[in-house]
Design a protein around this motif. Structure first.
Motif, short mmCIF file in Angstrom:
data_model
loop_
_atom_site.label_atom_id
_atom_site.label_comp_id
_atom_site.label_asym_id
_atom_site.label_seq_id
_atom_site.Cartn_x
_atom_site.Cartn_y
_atom_site.Cartn_z
N CYS A 62 -6.04 4.56 -3.95
CA CYS A 62 -5.15 3.43 -3.68
C CYS A 62 -5.69 2.58 -2.54
O CYS A 62 -5.63 1.34 -2.59
CB CYS A 62 -3.75 3.94 -3.32
SG CYS A 62 -2.89 4.75 -4.68
N LEU A 63 -6.24 3.23 -1.54
CA LEU A 63 -6.78 2.51 -0.39
C LEU A 63 -7.87 1.55 -0.81
O LEU A 63 -7.95 0.41 -0.32
CB LEU A 63 -7.32 3.52 0.63
CG LEU A 63 -7.82 2.97 1.96
CD1 LEU A 63 -6.66 2.41 2.77
CD2 LEU A 63 -8.54 4.07 2.74
N PHE A 118 0.83 -1.20 0.00
CA PHE A 118 0.00 0.00 0.00
C PHE A 118 0.87 1.26 0.00
O PHE A 118 0.61 2.21 -0.75
CB PHE A 118 -0.92 0.01 1.21
CG PHE A 118 -1.58 1.34 1.47
CD1 PHE A 118 -2.59 1.79 0.64
CD2 PHE A 118 -1.15 2.15 2.52
CE1 PHE A 118 -3.18 3.04 0.86
CE2 PHE A 118 -1.74 3.38 2.75
CZ PHE A 118 -2.75 3.83 1.92
N TYR A 160 -1.20 8.27 6.69
CA TYR A 160 -0.53 8.72 5.47
C TYR A 160 -0.86 10.20 5.29
O TYR A 160 -1.88 10.56 4.71
CB TYR A 160 -1.00 7.89 4.26
CG TYR A 160 -0.08 8.04 3.06
CD1 TYR A 160 -0.04 9.23 2.35
CD2 TYR A 160 0.78 7.02 2.67
CE1 TYR A 160 0.81 9.40 1.27
CE2 TYR A 160 1.63 7.17 1.59
CZ TYR A 160 1.64 8.36 0.90
OH TYR A 160 2.49 8.52 -0.17
N ARG A 201 2.53 1.66 -3.45
CA ARG A 201 1.54 2.05 -4.47
C ARG A 201 1.10 3.48 -4.27
O ARG A 201 0.97 4.25 -5.24
CB ARG A 201 0.34 1.10 -4.37
CG ARG A 201 -0.84 1.47 -5.27
CD ARG A 201 -0.56 1.13 -6.71
NE ARG A 201 -1.67 1.53 -7.57
CZ ARG A 201 -1.78 2.73 -8.14
NH1 ARG A 201 -0.81 3.63 -7.96
NH2 ARG A 201 -2.80 3.01 -8.92
N THR A 202 0.88 3.88 -3.05
CA THR A 202 0.39 5.23 -2.78
C THR A 202 1.48 6.27 -3.01
O THR A 202 1.21 7.36 -3.53
CB THR A 202 -0.16 5.33 -1.35
OG1 THR A 202 -1.11 4.30 -1.14
CG2 THR A 202 -0.83 6.67 -1.12
N ILE A 254 -4.88 9.20 -2.48
CA ILE A 254 -4.63 8.22 -1.42
C ILE A 254 -5.81 7.27 -1.27
O ILE A 254 -5.65 6.05 -1.18
CB ILE A 254 -4.35 8.95 -0.09
CG1 ILE A 254 -3.05 9.74 -0.18
CG2 ILE A 254 -4.27 7.95 1.08
CD1 ILE A 254 -2.84 10.72 0.95
N LEU A 294 0.77 9.20 -5.63
CA LEU A 294 0.81 10.59 -5.19
C LEU A 294 1.86 11.38 -5.96
O LEU A 294 1.63 12.54 -6.35
CB LEU A 294 1.10 10.65 -3.69
CG LEU A 294 1.03 12.03 -3.04
CD1 LEU A 294 -0.39 12.60 -3.13
CD2 LEU A 294 1.45 11.96 -1.58
#
Length: 464
Positions: free
Chosen positions: A409-410, A352, A382, A355-356, A406, A360
């Protein structure tokens, strides 16, 4: 007689300077207006206020220690809401050391409850950065988490019973002190995490634990979030389930803490991309120091840890925890920024974050991320700082775009937008978008059953 005349009996705050702290949230990002700010002294007065407001259809917002981060206890800008501050409901009603429980009022400050429990050789394990000012009623309303969740659970795991003023002014006395009770619906759980939308919690019976006689605190350098997660799994196994805290902090987090507290010095000579702050505690005949030492020696020999130190005493342990606590202040000193409170499965933390970070950077190249949090329960804060030269007027839209990236991605990881801070008004739109039709129908049904007129904390969890 007017409503204001009736409410004048409950010690209203009328001085504008004194009222300011009731109208503004802790980050000072939100400000509202209130029809009245009342400070009842007991549950009967809370009930009387709610009955008066219910009769007139006046919305009510309970308020605790003003430490929330999602605008849940801040009144709206319309000036219609009556604030019910619980700060004067601060009595310890009962401590039963043999039953490992205590019954306290909602306005008790969390740090004071720690002291009361310790005075009876017991532990109340809920531990938050704001524990010097947050109140247990607010902790109940938001189902607060903190650093000890991996061992003791969220706030809802620490509650045996509650006393609640319902939206029509009735008082439900559910202050049972039973550790096991399997009779029908567990109604208290509806109020834990309800953010004041179903009633006002005025007192609570809490679960206590043995007071630790040994605490070992270690600060470790690791090469990546993936290494931190792997180390966590080993610690859970090798420390005999005595692990009570396991935090991940990026290098930038240490620098933010040092900005806030310049006398903080790096605890390690090795610089790394990430650090782990972990703590184990025990009581009885366990040799915790040897257990921790052997665990860390093995972890370093296997390459899971690059460098590390174990606090030699309580003062050193407190100093190590300053890095985790003061990085929050360091962010605040940078000005307005994005605070998120997300969670993913523990096994997904590293993926995570990677990826985030990439998403971003692609969406907002000037964004400055700082991601840290509780590895043991998958809760990552985050956060994002805007570039230093960004105009204040541009920050809200910029941070909203960062939040959108964010949250996108979550969603890929099946995560939650709120692990411990709650929804309030700040996250309402994102929360409602994430509800399935069935979830939405069920939650709205609960709200209608308890508060058909919608006077309790409108605009929190539900649209006003």
């Amino acid at each position: 007689m007017s409503l204001e005349s009736h409410l004048a009996a409950f010690d209203p705050v009328t001085d504008p300077d004194q009222a300011e702290r009731y109208l503004t949230d802790w980050p000072r990002d939100a400000h509202g207006r209130a029809r009245a700010i009342l400070r009842p002294r007991n549950v009967e007065e809370v009930a009387a206020i709610v009955r008066l407001c219910a009769a007139e259809g006046i919305p009510v917002v309970p308020q605790g220690g003003h430490t929330g981060l999602v605008e849940g206890a801040v009144p709206s800008g319309e000036g219609r809401e009556v604030i019910v501050s619980l700060e004067r409901l601060n009595r310890i009603r009962d401590v039963d050391a043999i039953n490992f429980s205590m019954t306290v009022e909602a306005g008790c400050i969390l740090a004071n409850l720690h002291a009361v429990a310790a005075g009876h050789d017991r532990l109340f394990p809920l531990s938050l950065g704001a524990q010097g000012s947050c109140q247990i009623g607010g902790n109940i309303a938001t189902n607060a988490g903190g650093i000890n969740v991996l061992r003791y659970g969220m706030t809802r795991n620490l509650v045996l019973g509650v006393e609640v003023v319902l939206p029509d002014g009735r008082i439900w006395n559910g202050l049972r002190k039973l550790h096991k009770n399997n009779t029908g619906y567990d109604l208290k759980q509806l109020f834990i995490g309800s953010e004041g939308t179903l009633g006002i919690v005025t007192a609570v019976s809490l679960r206590l634990f043995p007071k630790p006689t040994q605490v070992e605190t270690a600060f470790l350098a690791v090469e990546s979030p993936a290494a931190a997660v792997e180390l966590y799994g080993l610690a859970r196994r090798d420390l005999s389930d005595l692990l009570s805290a396991f935090e991940i902090i990026p290098r930038f987090g240490l620098e933010l803490a040092q900005e806030a507290t310049p006398d903080l010095r790096d605890p390690l000579t090795t610089s790394a991309s990430h650090y782990v702050l972990m703590e184990a505690s025990a009581s009885g005949l366990v040799d915790l120091a040897t257990l921790m030492q052997l665990f860390l020696e093995g972890a370093m020999e296997a390459g899971h840890v690059l460098d590390g130190t174990i606090a030699a005493n309580t003062a050193q342990a407190r100093l190590l925890w300053r890095f985790r606590e003061d990085l929050v202040e360091g962010q605040a000193k940078r000005g307005r920024h994005l605070r998120t409170d997300v969670s993913v499965p523990i096994s997904s933390i590293a993926d995570f974050l990677a990826r985030t970070d990439a998403a971003l950077a692609a969406a907002e190249p000037n964004a400055i991320p700082v991601a840290y949090g509780h590895v043991g329960d998958g809760n990552i804060h985050y956060n994002v700082l805007p570039p230093p030269d960004m105009a204040e007027a541009d920050k809200p839209a910029f941070l909203k775009r960062c939040e959108k990236a964010i949250y996108a991605c979550l969603a890929e990881f099946g995560g939650s937008i709120s692990a411990e801070h709650g929804i309030g008004r700040a996250k309402l739109s994102s929360y409602l978008k994430g509800l399935s039709p069935v979830e939405k129908a069920l939650t709205e049904g609960v709200k209608r059953q308890f508060d058909p007129e919608g006077i309790m904390s409108p605009g929190r969890l539900f649209e006003a």
